[in-house]
Write a protein that holds these residues in place. Sequence first.
Motif, PDB file in Angstrom:
ATOM      1  N   ARG A 121      31.984  62.874 -21.455  1.00  0.00           N
ATOM      2  CA  ARG A 121      32.851  63.843 -20.784  1.00  0.00           C
ATOM      3  C   ARG A 121      33.258  63.436 -19.366  1.00  0.00           C
ATOM      4  NH1 ARG A 121      31.053  69.978 -21.002  1.00  0.00           N
ATOM      5  NH2 ARG A 121      31.447  69.537 -23.217  1.00  0.00           N
ATOM      6  N   LYS A 152      23.789  56.069 -35.382  1.00  0.00           N
ATOM      7  CA  LYS A 152      23.675  57.338 -34.663  1.00  0.00           C
ATOM      8  C   LYS A 152      22.220  57.641 -34.315  1.00  0.00           C
ATOM      9  CE  LYS A 152      24.876  62.276 -35.207  1.00  0.00           C
ATOM     10  NZ  LYS A 152      23.528  62.869 -35.129  1.00  0.00           N
ATOM     11  N   GLU A 156      20.763  57.930 -30.530  1.00  0.00           N
ATOM     12  CA  GLU A 156      20.315  59.226 -30.030  1.00  0.00           C
ATOM     13  C   GLU A 156      18.812  59.279 -29.802  1.00  0.00           C
ATOM     14  OE1 GLU A 156      22.055  62.409 -32.334  1.00  0.00           O
ATOM     15  OE2 GLU A 156      23.989  62.121 -31.308  1.00  0.00           O
ATOM     16  N   PRO A 161      20.039  63.980 -28.339  1.00  0.00           N
ATOM     17  CA  PRO A 161      20.918  64.537 -29.371  1.00  0.00           C
ATOM     18  C   PRO A 161      22.309  64.818 -28.837  1.00  0.00           C
ATOM     19  CG  PRO A 161      19.325  66.172 -28.627  1.00  0.00           C
ATOM     20  CD  PRO A 161      18.913  64.881 -28.007  1.00  0.00           C
ATOM     21  N   ARG A 162      23.271  64.744 -29.739  1.00  0.00           N
ATOM     22  CA  ARG A 162      24.676  65.057 -29.461  1.00  0.00           C
ATOM     23  C   ARG A 162      25.308  64.111 -28.429  1.00  0.00           C
ATOM     24  NH1 ARG A 162      21.761  69.496 -29.702  1.00  0.00           N
ATOM     25  NH2 ARG A 162      21.659  69.695 -27.422  1.00  0.00           N
ATOM     26  N   THR A 163      24.822  62.855 -28.423  1.00  0.00           N
ATOM     27  CA  THR A 163      25.427  61.852 -27.532  1.00  0.00           C
ATOM     28  C   THR A 163      26.277  60.832 -28.299  1.00  0.00           C
ATOM     29  OG1 THR A 163      23.410  60.491 -27.652  1.00  0.00           O
ATOM     30  CG2 THR A 163      23.602  62.027 -25.789  1.00  0.00           C
ATOM     31  N   TRP A 164      26.087  60.709 -29.609  1.00  0.00           N
ATOM     32  CA  TRP A 164      26.784  59.697 -30.395  1.00  0.00           C
ATOM     33  C   TRP A 164      28.267  60.034 -30.577  1.00  0.00           C
ATOM     34  CZ3 TRP A 164      26.105  54.905 -32.333  1.00  0.00           C
ATOM     35  CH2 TRP A 164      26.844  54.503 -33.445  1.00  0.00           C
ATOM     36  N   THR A 165      28.544  61.220 -31.059  1.00  0.00           N
ATOM     37  CA  THR A 165      29.932  61.583 -31.355  1.00  0.00           C
ATOM     38  C   THR A 165      30.814  61.588 -30.110  1.00  0.00           C
ATOM     39  OG1 THR A 165      29.256  62.808 -33.331  1.00  0.00           O
ATOM     40  CG2 THR A 165      31.412  63.345 -32.377  1.00  0.00           C
ATOM     41  N   PRO A 166      30.363  62.164 -28.980  1.00  0.00           N
ATOM     42  CA  PRO A 166      31.206  62.088 -27.775  1.00  0.00           C
ATOM     43  C   PRO A 166      31.460  60.653 -27.313  1.00  0.00           C
ATOM     44  CG  PRO A 166      29.555  63.798 -27.527  1.00  0.00           C
ATOM     45  CD  PRO A 166      29.194  63.036 -28.768  1.00  0.00           C
TER      46      PRO A 166
END
Length: 317
Positions: A121, A152, A156, A161-166
Amino acid sequence: MASTAPLDPAKFRDPVLTARGERRAHVAPTVLETLWFNTGTLCNITCRNCYIESSPRNDRLVYLTAAEVSAYLDEIAREKLGAHEIGFTGGEPFMNPDMPAMLADTLSRGHRALVLTNAMRPMMRWTEALAALQRAYGTRLVLRVSLDHHTKDGHETMRGPRTWTPALKGIGWLVRNGITLHMASRLPADESEAEMRAGFAALFARIGAPVDAHDPRTLVLFPEMDARLDVPEITEQCWGILKRDPASVMCATSRMIVKRKGTARPSVVACTLLPYDEQFDLGPSLVAALRPVPLNHPHCARFCVLGGASCSAAPVA
């Protein structure tokens, strides 16, 4: 195989002599190829393996300002120091509100700019500015995105968690906008370099990233670092034993600018890996900082000499 024994407390105590009383290796500067700016240690995530302990709360290194960066770029020009490559690291560099101005200043002077980022971000806040810089300066702007594994789960495990897709979303934006993309990862103990490069090659093909996974300049695989574990000290005799040229070690050709919390002005440090260790603080002047550096830290041995690694765009041989 890397040692799992704790570091011998007698090692790395004296900048002149090793624990065995042998002359410690030093690295003399040859030419300034890369000047790094640590833009601040604040980061949007906390990684398990971060050598600098960046996090949303760590502000031990505060934000550099565009004016402070400009002063060092002026010194490079005035003293004819070269530094064709200017690197920006953190923390997450795009957390720093002056990052676009720093890049514009760097590129407008003819330097190549290398930014180390997680492509999440904070970077995506500056898409308009980055796209404009790419249009103006083309391949002289390079973003090196960190993925800690080609899967992934592996990524991670280290980054949370939730760092791969962004991260993949950010990589996709860079690709679509023609920004020169390099990648960086770690070389885990349970996977060979060949396996890692093959895994990344498959990932890059799948996501359409134009990165050669088998080129160490475009996919940098860093050795894991843990200053608590034992490693040999590097003596003057080691250069011949290891068949290494001191000029190939990172501190022969680079320095980094940091600004510690509570200080009035930035300092030059010998190495990107050692921003907190005061024995590697070389003062405020870049010219005066171009002096020999004793290899008096476990990272000097593990990462640079034995690991043959470098933070710059062209890893050492």
